[in-house]
Write a protein that holds these residues in place. Sequence first.
Motif, PDB file in Angstrom:
ATOM      1  N   GLN A   4      -4.250   2.687 -13.960  1.00  0.00           N
ATOM      2  CA  GLN A   4      -4.216   1.237 -14.019  1.00  0.00           C
ATOM      3  C   GLN A   4      -4.805   0.657 -12.734  1.00  0.00           C
ATOM      4  OE1 GLN A   4      -3.523  -1.204 -16.177  1.00  0.00           O
ATOM      5  NE2 GLN A   4      -3.110   0.236 -17.867  1.00  0.00           N
ATOM      6  N   GLN A   6      -4.561  -2.285 -11.377  1.00  0.00           N
ATOM      7  CA  GLN A   6      -3.619  -3.038 -10.555  1.00  0.00           C
ATOM      8  C   GLN A   6      -2.805  -2.111  -9.656  1.00  0.00           C
ATOM      9  OE1 GLN A   6      -0.725  -5.318 -12.772  1.00  0.00           O
ATOM     10  NE2 GLN A   6      -0.188  -6.582 -11.020  1.00  0.00           N
ATOM     11  N   GLU A   7      -2.411  -0.936 -10.192  1.00  0.00           N
ATOM     12  CA  GLU A   7      -1.617   0.013  -9.416  1.00  0.00           C
ATOM     13  C   GLU A   7      -2.461   0.652  -8.310  1.00  0.00           C
ATOM     14  OE1 GLU A   7       1.668   2.417  -8.232  1.00  0.00           O
ATOM     15  OE2 GLU A   7       1.420   0.464  -9.230  1.00  0.00           O
ATOM     16  N   ASN A   9      -5.074  -0.689  -6.753  1.00  0.00           N
ATOM     17  CA  ASN A   9      -5.273  -1.683  -5.692  1.00  0.00           C
ATOM     18  C   ASN A   9      -3.983  -1.980  -4.928  1.00  0.00           C
ATOM     19  OD1 ASN A   9      -8.016  -1.915  -6.137  1.00  0.00           O
ATOM     20  ND2 ASN A   9      -7.821  -3.660  -7.529  1.00  0.00           N
ATOM     21  N   ARG A  10      -2.850  -1.938  -5.637  1.00  0.00           N
ATOM     22  CA  ARG A  10      -1.570  -2.159  -4.948  1.00  0.00           C
ATOM     23  C   ARG A  10      -1.318  -1.054  -3.931  1.00  0.00           C
ATOM     24  NH1 ARG A  10       3.479  -0.420  -4.811  1.00  0.00           N
ATOM     25  NH2 ARG A  10       3.144   1.153  -6.429  1.00  0.00           N
ATOM     26  N   ARG A  11      -1.558   0.190  -4.333  1.00  0.00           N
ATOM     27  CA  ARG A  11      -1.315   1.308  -3.423  1.00  0.00           C
ATOM     28  C   ARG A  11      -2.260   1.270  -2.226  1.00  0.00           C
ATOM     29  NH1 ARG A  11       1.389   5.737  -4.996  1.00  0.00           N
ATOM     30  NH2 ARG A  11       1.406   6.035  -2.726  1.00  0.00           N
ATOM     31  N   ASN A  13      -3.566  -1.415  -0.912  1.00  0.00           N
ATOM     32  CA  ASN A  13      -3.159  -2.545  -0.073  1.00  0.00           C
ATOM     33  C   ASN A  13      -1.887  -2.255   0.724  1.00  0.00           C
ATOM     34  OD1 ASN A  13      -3.633  -5.342   0.726  1.00  0.00           O
ATOM     35  ND2 ASN A  13      -1.783  -5.817  -0.447  1.00  0.00           N
ATOM     36  N   GLU A  14      -0.968  -1.492   0.118  1.00  0.00           N
ATOM     37  CA  GLU A  14       0.336  -1.282   0.751  1.00  0.00           C
ATOM     38  C   GLU A  14       0.395  -0.052   1.654  1.00  0.00           C
ATOM     39  OE1 GLU A  14       3.302  -1.228  -2.281  1.00  0.00           O
ATOM     40  OE2 GLU A  14       3.038  -3.350  -2.807  1.00  0.00           O
ATOM     41  N   ASP A  15      -0.243   1.048   1.223  1.00  0.00           N
ATOM     42  CA  ASP A  15      -0.124   2.299   1.989  1.00  0.00           C
ATOM     43  C   ASP A  15      -1.265   3.230   1.586  1.00  0.00           C
ATOM     44  OD1 ASP A  15       0.656   4.527   3.417  1.00  0.00           O
ATOM     45  OD2 ASP A  15       2.335   5.042   2.100  1.00  0.00           O
ATOM     46  N   GLU A 187      -7.417  -2.185 -16.910  1.00  0.00           N
ATOM     47  CA  GLU A 187      -6.680  -3.341 -16.388  1.00  0.00           C
ATOM     48  C   GLU A 187      -5.922  -3.907 -17.579  1.00  0.00           C
ATOM     49  OE1 GLU A 187      -7.295  -7.249 -13.532  1.00  0.00           O
ATOM     50  OE2 GLU A 187      -9.032  -6.368 -14.536  1.00  0.00           O
ATOM     51  N   TYR A 250      -7.965   7.559  -6.296  1.00  0.00           N
ATOM     52  CA  TYR A 250      -8.576   6.774  -5.219  1.00  0.00           C
ATOM     53  C   TYR A 250     -10.097   6.902  -5.128  1.00  0.00           C
ATOM     54  CZ  TYR A 250      -8.663  11.148  -2.421  1.00  0.00           C
ATOM     55  OH  TYR A 250      -8.881  12.426  -1.950  1.00  0.00           O
TER      56      TYR A 250
END
Length: 312
Positions: A4, A6-7, A9-11, A13-15, A187, A250
Amino acid sequence: MAYQLQEINRRINEDVKGFLEESDAQYAQKVSAAADVILNNLKLSPIVLLSGPSGSGKTTTAMKIEEELEKRGVLTHTISMDNYFKTLDPKTAPRTADGMLDFESPLCMDMDLLNTHFARLSKGETILVPKFEFARQMRNDSLGTPLRLGKNEVAIFEGIHALNDDCAGRFPQAACIYISARSDVLEGQDLRFKGTWMRLSRRAVRDYNFRGTSVGETMDMWANVRRGEKLYISPYKHRANYMFDSSLPYEVSVIKHYASPLMEAVPQENVRRRELLDLCEAFQHFLDIDPALVPADSLIREFIGGGSYDYK
């Protein structure tokens, strides 16, 4: 499977470092599972046949399996089946429907020699692994390397035709592994990046970096590569004792740094330019990852360079 967007890009952005470590650890688990299959089959044969389509990361995966087996006390030798290409006679070489030499065909391989070598290695006899000189398009047996398997030793033969009828089909006792980067990125329910684009991006960057081949030339070959996969590779994946996906969650965020400028520079007259532009547009959905963060032993290093493995 599918990732996904969104997941991803979230990862990032966060770590991002944790994301890379987790993804590589998941791949290592697949390598470990492949090693389990090989060890369980060792009583039947010391031969391992590893196949997958272009851009799957067969070479790095074979090396990682080799490392895992040696951690478990099994000395392992990895052999590229490319060295078993025949010196082709233009008069008898396989050709595509448009009359071009069909380098994707298993008829380019010396299957008789391969099967003789499988049998001799299994008996503890010495073989001479040949050397194919791609610059001269000929096999030079004088540059061959002697190989003999002792007790608790394994030989991994990696190549696109490893599971073919004339290879695995004639030596069914071998352990068979099949890999391919085949995960789409979605997405929600919308497709953002096709699994085949992962392999195309890998190959385009690798060919440019290490084989002196432009993206335009890679694209000119890609249709025949895909045709060859459907004819000569995918139909035999059912022979695999273990199959796994070599895509990394990634990788698009890394390889876009290399692939996008190369693809955008392809001349307008290239018949595949529209697909390349669609691919470049798809890259924009992904947050960037600095390639410097990618570990030296990552599978992606096979394509972007800077890795710790020797691919010669």
